[in-house]
Design a protein around this motif. Structure first.
Motif, PDB file in Angstrom:
ATOM      1  N   PHE A 241      -7.243  -5.361  -1.244  1.00 19.93           N
ATOM      2  CA  PHE A 241      -8.352  -6.884  -1.389  1.00 19.93           C
ATOM      3  C   PHE A 241      -9.639  -6.201  -1.110  1.00 19.93           C
ATOM      4  O   PHE A 241     -10.347  -7.274  -0.608  1.00 19.93           O
ATOM      5  CB  PHE A 241      -7.897  -7.634  -0.327  1.00 19.93           C
ATOM      6  CG  PHE A 241      -6.367  -8.185  -0.374  1.00 19.93           C
ATOM      7  CD1 PHE A 241      -5.861  -8.569  -1.493  1.00 19.93           C
ATOM      8  CD2 PHE A 241      -5.519  -8.312   0.890  1.00 19.93           C
ATOM      9  CE1 PHE A 241      -4.494  -8.933  -1.781  1.00 19.93           C
ATOM     10  CE2 PHE A 241      -4.300  -8.579   0.584  1.00 19.93           C
ATOM     11  CZ  PHE A 241      -3.508  -9.139  -0.606  1.00 19.93           C
TER      12      PHE A 241
ATOM     13  N   ARG B  27      -7.123 -15.900  -3.231  1.00 20.98           N
ATOM     14  CA  ARG B  27      -6.649 -14.801  -3.965  1.00 20.98           C
ATOM     15  C   ARG B  27      -5.904 -14.953  -5.114  1.00 20.98           C
ATOM     16  O   ARG B  27      -5.406 -16.258  -5.511  1.00 20.98           O
ATOM     17  CB  ARG B  27      -5.868 -13.819  -2.862  1.00 20.98           C
ATOM     18  CG  ARG B  27      -4.623 -14.208  -2.723  1.00 20.98           C
ATOM     19  CD  ARG B  27      -4.007 -13.172  -1.748  1.00 20.98           C
ATOM     20  NE  ARG B  27      -2.878 -13.574  -1.189  1.00 20.98           N
ATOM     21  CZ  ARG B  27      -1.971 -13.018  -0.292  1.00 20.98           C
ATOM     22  NH1 ARG B  27      -2.388 -11.681  -0.001  1.00 20.98           N
ATOM     23  NH2 ARG B  27      -0.998 -13.691   0.344  1.00 20.98           N
TER      24      ARG B  27
ATOM     25  N   ASN C  19      -1.315  -6.522  -6.231  1.00 20.64           N
ATOM     26  CA  ASN C  19      -0.563  -6.647  -4.841  1.00 20.64           C
ATOM     27  C   ASN C  19       0.272  -7.880  -5.421  1.00 20.64           C
ATOM     28  O   ASN C  19      -0.245  -9.153  -5.863  1.00 20.64           O
ATOM     29  CB  ASN C  19      -1.625  -7.204  -3.686  1.00 20.64           C
ATOM     30  CG  ASN C  19      -0.690  -7.534  -2.567  1.00 20.64           C
ATOM     31  OD1 ASN C  19      -0.511  -6.515  -2.015  1.00 20.64           O
ATOM     32  ND2 ASN C  19      -0.490  -8.846  -2.261  1.00 20.64           N
ATOM     33  N   GLU C  20       1.428  -7.795  -5.225  1.00 20.58           N
ATOM     34  CA  GLU C  20       2.599  -8.915  -5.290  1.00 20.58           C
ATOM     35  C   GLU C  20       2.191  -9.638  -6.700  1.00 20.58           C
ATOM     36  O   GLU C  20       1.995 -10.973  -6.694  1.00 20.58           O
ATOM     37  CB  GLU C  20       2.606  -9.895  -4.325  1.00 20.58           C
ATOM     38  CG  GLU C  20       3.389  -9.174  -2.947  1.00 20.58           C
ATOM     39  CD  GLU C  20       3.380 -10.287  -2.000  1.00 20.58           C
ATOM     40  OE1 GLU C  20       2.886 -11.273  -1.985  1.00 20.58           O
ATOM     41  OE2 GLU C  20       4.183  -9.964  -0.948  1.00 20.58           O
TER      42      GLU C  20
ATOM     43  N   TYR D 290       9.973 -10.109   4.211  1.00 24.89           N
ATOM     44  CA  TYR D 290       9.442 -11.183   5.289  1.00 24.89           C
ATOM     45  C   TYR D 290      10.948 -12.341   5.411  1.00 24.89           C
ATOM     46  O   TYR D 290      10.793 -13.339   4.908  1.00 24.89           O
ATOM     47  CB  TYR D 290       8.218 -12.179   4.871  1.00 24.89           C
ATOM     48  CG  TYR D 290       7.034 -11.297   4.774  1.00 24.89           C
ATOM     49  CD1 TYR D 290       6.440 -11.286   5.639  1.00 24.89           C
ATOM     50  CD2 TYR D 290       6.741 -10.928   3.294  1.00 24.89           C
ATOM     51  CE1 TYR D 290       5.151 -10.476   5.854  1.00 24.89           C
ATOM     52  CE2 TYR D 290       5.727  -9.878   3.338  1.00 24.89           C
ATOM     53  CZ  TYR D 290       5.054  -9.842   4.741  1.00 24.89           C
ATOM     54  OH  TYR D 290       3.696  -8.983   4.795  1.00 24.89           O
TER      55      TYR D 290
ATOM     56  N   GLU E  81       5.732  -4.035   2.779  1.00 22.34           N
ATOM     57  CA  GLU E  81       5.310  -4.985   4.289  1.00 22.34           C
ATOM     58  C   GLU E  81       6.574  -5.313   4.786  1.00 22.34           C
ATOM     59  O   GLU E  81       7.336  -5.913   4.109  1.00 22.34           O
ATOM     60  CB  GLU E  81       4.390  -6.005   3.445  1.00 22.34           C
ATOM     61  CG  GLU E  81       3.176  -5.751   2.614  1.00 22.34           C
ATOM     62  CD  GLU E  81       2.515  -6.869   1.991  1.00 22.34           C
ATOM     63  OE1 GLU E  81       2.683  -7.972   2.282  1.00 22.34           O
ATOM     64  OE2 GLU E  81       1.731  -6.531   1.239  1.00 22.34           O
TER      65      GLU E  81
ATOM     66  N   TRP F 282       2.854 -18.532   6.661  1.00 24.27           N
ATOM     67  CA  TRP F 282       2.940 -19.249   5.488  1.00 24.27           C
ATOM     68  C   TRP F 282       4.324 -19.897   5.251  1.00 24.27           C
ATOM     69  O   TRP F 282       4.521 -20.556   4.011  1.00 24.27           O
ATOM     70  CB  TRP F 282       2.573 -18.296   4.295  1.00 24.27           C
ATOM     71  CG  TRP F 282       3.303 -17.117   4.376  1.00 24.27           C
ATOM     72  CD1 TRP F 282       2.979 -15.767   4.870  1.00 24.27           C
ATOM     73  CD2 TRP F 282       4.579 -16.922   3.898  1.00 24.27           C
ATOM     74  NE1 TRP F 282       3.770 -14.951   4.765  1.00 24.27           N
ATOM     75  CE2 TRP F 282       4.973 -15.253   4.323  1.00 24.27           C
ATOM     76  CE3 TRP F 282       5.752 -17.513   3.227  1.00 24.27           C
ATOM     77  CZ2 TRP F 282       6.050 -14.632   3.875  1.00 24.27           C
ATOM     78  CZ3 TRP F 282       6.903 -16.908   3.182  1.00 24.27           C
ATOM     79  CH2 TRP F 282       7.345 -15.499   3.432  1.00 24.27           C
TER      80      TRP F 282
ATOM     81  N   PHE G  77       3.718  -4.769   8.065  1.00 16.37           N
ATOM     82  CA  PHE G  77       2.138  -5.708   7.829  1.00 16.37           C
ATOM     83  C   PHE G  77       1.974  -6.410   8.881  1.00 16.37           C
ATOM     84  O   PHE G  77       2.632  -7.357   9.281  1.00 16.37           O
ATOM     85  CB  PHE G  77       2.683  -6.558   6.431  1.00 16.37           C
ATOM     86  CG  PHE G  77       1.247  -7.154   6.055  1.00 16.37           C
ATOM     87  CD1 PHE G  77       0.813  -6.740   5.137  1.00 16.37           C
ATOM     88  CD2 PHE G  77       0.959  -8.302   6.636  1.00 16.37           C
ATOM     89  CE1 PHE G  77      -0.572  -7.438   4.822  1.00 16.37           C
ATOM     90  CE2 PHE G  77      -0.086  -8.967   6.360  1.00 16.37           C
ATOM     91  CZ  PHE G  77      -0.941  -8.604   5.582  1.00 16.37           C
TER      92      PHE G  77
ATOM     93  N   GLU H 147      -5.155 -15.369   7.528  1.00 22.11           N
ATOM     94  CA  GLU H 147      -3.914 -15.150   8.027  1.00 22.11           C
ATOM     95  C   GLU H 147      -4.133 -14.851   9.856  1.00 22.11           C
ATOM     96  O   GLU H 147      -3.547 -13.938  10.186  1.00 22.11           O
ATOM     97  CB  GLU H 147      -3.285 -13.689   7.344  1.00 22.11           C
ATOM     98  CG  GLU H 147      -3.021 -14.381   5.942  1.00 22.11           C
ATOM     99  CD  GLU H 147      -2.681 -13.097   5.239  1.00 22.11           C
ATOM    100  OE1 GLU H 147      -2.603 -11.967   5.550  1.00 22.11           O
ATOM    101  OE2 GLU H 147      -1.827 -13.360   3.999  1.00 22.11           O
TER     102      GLU H 147
ATOM    103  N   HIS I 136      -1.196 -14.791  11.739  1.00 21.67           N
ATOM    104  CA  HIS I 136       0.058 -13.854  11.370  1.00 21.67           C
ATOM    105  C   HIS I 136       0.087 -12.617  12.405  1.00 21.67           C
ATOM    106  O   HIS I 136      -0.779 -12.129  12.431  1.00 21.67           O
ATOM    107  CB  HIS I 136      -0.308 -13.399  10.065  1.00 21.67           C
ATOM    108  CG  HIS I 136       0.829 -12.531   9.178  1.00 21.67           C
ATOM    109  ND1 HIS I 136       1.112 -11.507   9.395  1.00 21.67           N
ATOM    110  CD2 HIS I 136       1.439 -12.998   7.948  1.00 21.67           C
ATOM    111  CE1 HIS I 136       2.250 -10.858   8.841  1.00 21.67           C
ATOM    112  NE2 HIS I 136       2.424 -11.902   7.837  1.00 21.67           N
TER     113      HIS I 136
HETATM  114  C1  GAL Z   1       2.132 -10.863   1.486  1.00 23.88           C
HETATM  115  C2  GAL Z   1       1.129 -10.400   0.958  1.00 23.88           C
HETATM  116  C3  GAL Z   1       0.013  -9.866   2.302  1.00 23.88           C
HETATM  117  C4  GAL Z   1       0.005 -10.713   3.276  1.00 23.88           C
HETATM  118  C5  GAL Z   1       1.152 -11.331   3.733  1.00 23.88           C
HETATM  119  C6  GAL Z   1       1.408 -12.162   4.957  1.00 23.88           C
HETATM  120  O1  GAL Z   1       3.237 -11.675   0.766  1.00 23.88           O
HETATM  121  O2  GAL Z   1       1.217  -9.473   0.289  1.00 23.88           O
HETATM  122  O3  GAL Z   1      -1.265  -9.748   1.631  1.00 23.88           O
HETATM  123  O4  GAL Z   1      -0.508 -12.246   2.599  1.00 23.88           O
HETATM  124  O5  GAL Z   1       2.121 -11.913   2.592  1.00 23.88           O
HETATM  125  O6  GAL Z   1       2.779 -12.566   5.266  1.00 23.88           O
END
Ligand code: GAL
Length: 658
Positions: free
Chosen positions: A37, A104, A142-143, A269, A317, A325, A355, A365, A368
């Motif tokens: 980023f 983003r 990214n994703e 996640y 990650e 989120w 991550f 975040e 997080h």
């Molecule tokens: C992922 C993303 C990361 C961050 C993460 C938070 O999906 O690639 O940049 O946002 O989630 O859990």
């Protein structure tokens, strides 16, 4: 050594970098991912590149023997770029309004300006670090297509869609015929008249919608492939990967997206995704897994990912604590970060990156978790990663070993689209259907591969299609040539390539494998289940539930009835080659049906407690106890355990050699 971390040196004073690198090394990390980023730091003003900070960060990390994965920073186009080319911004397909700057992924895959600018910044960063000894590989963007960005309602998208249609159908008459545009007076005289299938009064034409989804996915793939080409030209000695997320979130064909990569990575996640996927579950069911994740959820994603990768995959990650989120964001139970890391390895991962290194002090975040807290103290994830690393070395696990399976589920993005476009009942959810078929097989201790519909089926004993409305050319011939038994769920074979009805009734071309016909379809509310009788073991009936989707099944005389509805009519049927299941059901029905079939096909199953799973990789078998109580697997009391035993502690794992 195979652990890594996602790190953002640009978020922290340079004076902290060296200590960070030393601590990463002391934790046993090998890889650090950087810069996905960081465009505004690399190029704050057009053409004015600032590499000093990134050079320095890479040097500091490499001095501690850490290897770097660099990213193309294209997920976050900077403000100056958007101001210069405002039409880079995507257009929301539900409102028709432009999606703005300030988060983003604010770009349109069909924007020619963004395509050019993305390839430019990719080439610049690639040239700079192509020969850096510490940079071992690249992550693209990214994703890709996350946050609903595969689809844009822009003028750029419309023009590109019209071009795409012209190429596919060649003449407007062919398109009119293929779609059936005579319905509701939708006939076109030329391709320039065709709008995107959005913002209409009521539902738009399903064939039009399917074409738009195919097109949008192709746009993402084209962009990605062009980026990979630039990286390959500049960096022939470094690998290229991408961090994938489930297809349902990207609306992109992950098989095609993965094709040009060296291997695939996945962002895991478990709690965040369990929270979204099971949002409508009863509180009691939900609570059972809210701090562990569902026992089949991460593994299902891992098996998907393994299915699109040519080599062992990476976890790029890994959730280290609460995320920010989900609808709600629970804290993982103690031990779960280690547990999930093992689960990834059991399903084919060769590397796990956490991550993020340190919880961010600011911005979106900040809630997080990271491996370290914002005051630089160690969070529980630190100790769990440390333990995992030690155990991994101790176990002697071969991280290149393949995951082998005699059972495959056919997954298909195209068919996911078909079922989303035409749900026919609010409670029909194709992802859920696929997940439940998977879960039933996993509850029997079976390894499961996910494969594409155009795959070679050799080597499998059982191939399962939870749903396959569009059957690709050659499927029936390949099925006939293989030794596997094929199980088809409802809706299979019901549609043509253009999303019109199979002319000889569903299951269409699959009638060549099993002589059944679907005479009509009904869908019911999720809470209006009805009896479903499975005729198993000497035709003894066992009662389960038929839910949501029910087909009226006509069965030819040489086909056996396998299950019946309450009125005695057929609900499932089978012959030597194939089975057809005409109703959705509870998972228990599927589990019993697959247990019966496994016996017949010589597949080795194991009766596992409700929240225990077994996964095999190479010479190792790994048990996972998702439950909060001790679980004993008596059948395994004589197995050779290298970690733990057949008496599994709560939320613990055990490894034995097969
Ligand atoms: C992922 C993303 C990361 C961050 C993460 C938070 O999906 O690639 O940049 O946002 O989630 O859990």
């Amino acid at each position: 050594m195979m652990l890594g971390v996602c790190y953002y040196p640009e978020h922290w004073p340079e004076s902290m970098w060296q200590q960070d690198a030393k601590e990463m090394q002391s934790l046993g990390l090998k890889y650090v991912r950087l810069a996905e980023f960081a465009w505004s730091k690399i190029e704050p003003v057009e053409g004015d590149y600032h590499w000093e900070w990134l050079d320095k960060a890479i040097d500091v990390l490499s001095a501690c023997e850490l290897s770097v994965i660099l990213c193309t920073p294209t997920a976050t186009p900077p403000k100056w770029l958007i101001d210069k080319y405002p039409s880079i911004l995507p257009v929301d397909i539900n409102t028709g309004t432009t999606r703005g700057f300030g988060s983003r992924r604010h770009y349109d895959f069909s924007s020619p300006d963004y395509h050019r600018e993305s390839m430019r910044i990719t080439r610049e960063i690639a040239k700079r670090y192509a020969n850096h000894p510490a940079v071992v590989g690249w992550q693209t963007d990214n994703e890709l297509a996350c946050h609903d960005t595969a689809h844009s309602g822009s003028e750029h998208a419309k023009a590109a869609f019209q071009k795409w249609l012209k190429k596919r159908y060649e003449s407007i008459d062919a398109l009119n015929r293929a779609w059936g545009t005579v319905f509701w007076s939708m006939e076109y005289q030329n391709f320039e008249q065709i709008e995107l299938p959005i913002l209409a009064v009521t539902e738009t034409h399903p064939s039009h919608q399917l074409a738009y989804r195919r097109f949008s996915s192709d746009q993402v793939i084209r962009y990605h492939n062009d980026m990979i080409t630039v990286l390959r030209e500049c960096c022939p000695n470094q690998f290229v990967t991408h961090n994938f997320i489930p297809m349902v979130d990207t609306q992109t064909d992950n098989f095609a997206l993965a094709k040009a990569l060296d291997f695939v990575s996945y962002d895991n996640y478990p709690l965040g995704r369990t929270d979204l996927f099971f949002a409508d579950a009863d509180a009691e069911d939900f609570k059972r897994y809210m701090r562990t994740g569902h026992p089949d959820f991460s593994s299902c994603s891992f098996d998907h990912i393994r299915g699109i990768s040519k080599a062992p995959f990476w976890i790029m990650e890994q959730q280290p604590g609460p995320v920010n989120w989900g609808h709600h964001n629970p804290r993982p139970l103690p031990g779960m970060v280690r547990f999930w890391s093992w689960e990834a390895v059991a399903h084919g991962a060769q590397t796990v990156c956490y991550f993020r290194w340190r919880q961010a002090a600011f911005a979106q975040e900040q809630m997080h978790a990271g491996i370290k807290r914002v005051d630089n103290s160690k969070s529980p994830a630190w100790y769990e990663a440390e333990r995992f690393n030690d155990e991994l070395l101790q176990s002697g696990m071969d991280l290149q070993a393949p995951v082998e399976s005699e059972v495959a589920i056919v997954m298909s993005t195209e068919n996911q689209w078909v079922c989303e476009i035409e749900r026919q009942g609010d409670s029909y959810n194709q992802q859920r259907v696929e997940f439940e078929y998977y879960s039933a097989l996993r509850q029997l201790g079976l390894n499961v591969d996910f494969i594409a519909a155009d795959s070679d089926f050799s080597g499998y004993k059982l191939v399962v299609m939870p749903t396959l409305p569009i059957v690709p050319d050659g499927f029936v011939q390949r099925a006939k040539a293989s030794d596997a038994h094929f199980v088809f769920g409802p809706r299979s074979g019901s549609k043509t390539e253009e999303l019109t009805l199979a002319p000889n009734l569903a299951p269409g071309v699959l009638q060549a494998l099993i002589a059944v016909k679907i005479l009509s379809v009904e869908t019911l509310r999720a809470d209006c289940d009805e009896p479903l009788m499975l005729l198993h073991q000497n035709n003894q009936g066992k009662q389960f539930s038929s839910v949501c989707w029910r087909e009226e099944l006509e069965v030819a005389s040489d086909v056996n009835v396998l299950a019946k509805y309450e009125d005695g009519s057929a609900a499932a049927a089978s012959n030597e080659k194939a089975s057809y299941i005409a109703s959705l059901s509870d998972v228990a029905f599927l589990k019993t049906l697959f247990a019966d079939l496994s016996r017949k096909l010589g597949l080795q199953t194991l009766e596992l407690p409700k929240d225990v799973r077994l996964s095999k990789r190479g010479q190792f078998s790994i048990l996972f106890n998702y439950s909060g109580t001790k679980q004993t697997i008596l059948e395994l009391s004589k197995a050779q355990f290298v970690l733990g035993s057949h008496e599994l502690n709560p939320h613990d794992i055990a490894i034995f050699t097969s």
